[in-house]
Motif scaffolding. Structure first.
Motif, PDB file in Angstrom:
ATOM      1  N   ASP A 174       0.834  -1.197   0.000  1.00  0.00           N
ATOM      2  CA  ASP A 174       0.000   0.000   0.000  1.00  0.00           C
ATOM      3  C   ASP A 174       0.871   1.250   0.000  1.00  0.00           C
ATOM      4  N   ASP A 175       2.015   1.157   0.662  1.00  0.00           N
ATOM      5  CA  ASP A 175       2.905   2.305   0.867  1.00  0.00           C
ATOM      6  C   ASP A 175       4.291   1.952   0.355  1.00  0.00           C
ATOM      7  N   ASP A 178       7.002   3.367   0.890  1.00  0.00           N
ATOM      8  CA  ASP A 178       8.029   3.577   1.911  1.00  0.00           C
ATOM      9  C   ASP A 178       8.285   2.309   2.721  1.00  0.00           C
TER      10      ASP A 178
END
Length: 101
Positions: A42-43, A45
């Motif tokens: 989802d991210d 990072d």
């Protein structure tokens, strides 16, 4: 090697999506024979692996953050799914997006 691809769904046959419209980031592990594994995030990072390149749908996408991280950005010549992208990468059929900030 790892390729990062914004995709329209969490599925192996997902298509490359514009970054603003992505549902997931697909981190694709590939070797000379094709796709080894696909992990969805989802991210971005949360991704810790070294990314060889980011593959986007359009050179007009928001790619400046990748240039800031010295990650090459490649554009698909046509709509593609994950397997198509890896094959095109292996045969050098993706277009390099010129650096711009």
């Amino acid at each position: 090697m790892f390729l990062l691809i914004p995709v329209d769904e969490e599925a192996r046959d997902a298509s490359v999506a514009m970054i603003a419209d992505l549902k997931k980031w697909a981190l694709v592990e590939a070797d000379g024979g094709g796709v080894v594994d696909v992990t969805f995030y989802d991210d971005r990072d949360a991704i810790e692996e070294f990314i060889e390149a980011v593959v986007v749908k359009s050179k007009n996408d928001d790619v400046a953050p990748f240039f800031e991280e010295s990650i090459p950005v490649l554009e698909t010549p046509a709509p593609m799914d994950i397997d198509d992208v890896v094959e095109a990468f292996m045969f050098r059929e993706l277009f390099e997006v010129p650096i711009r900030f």
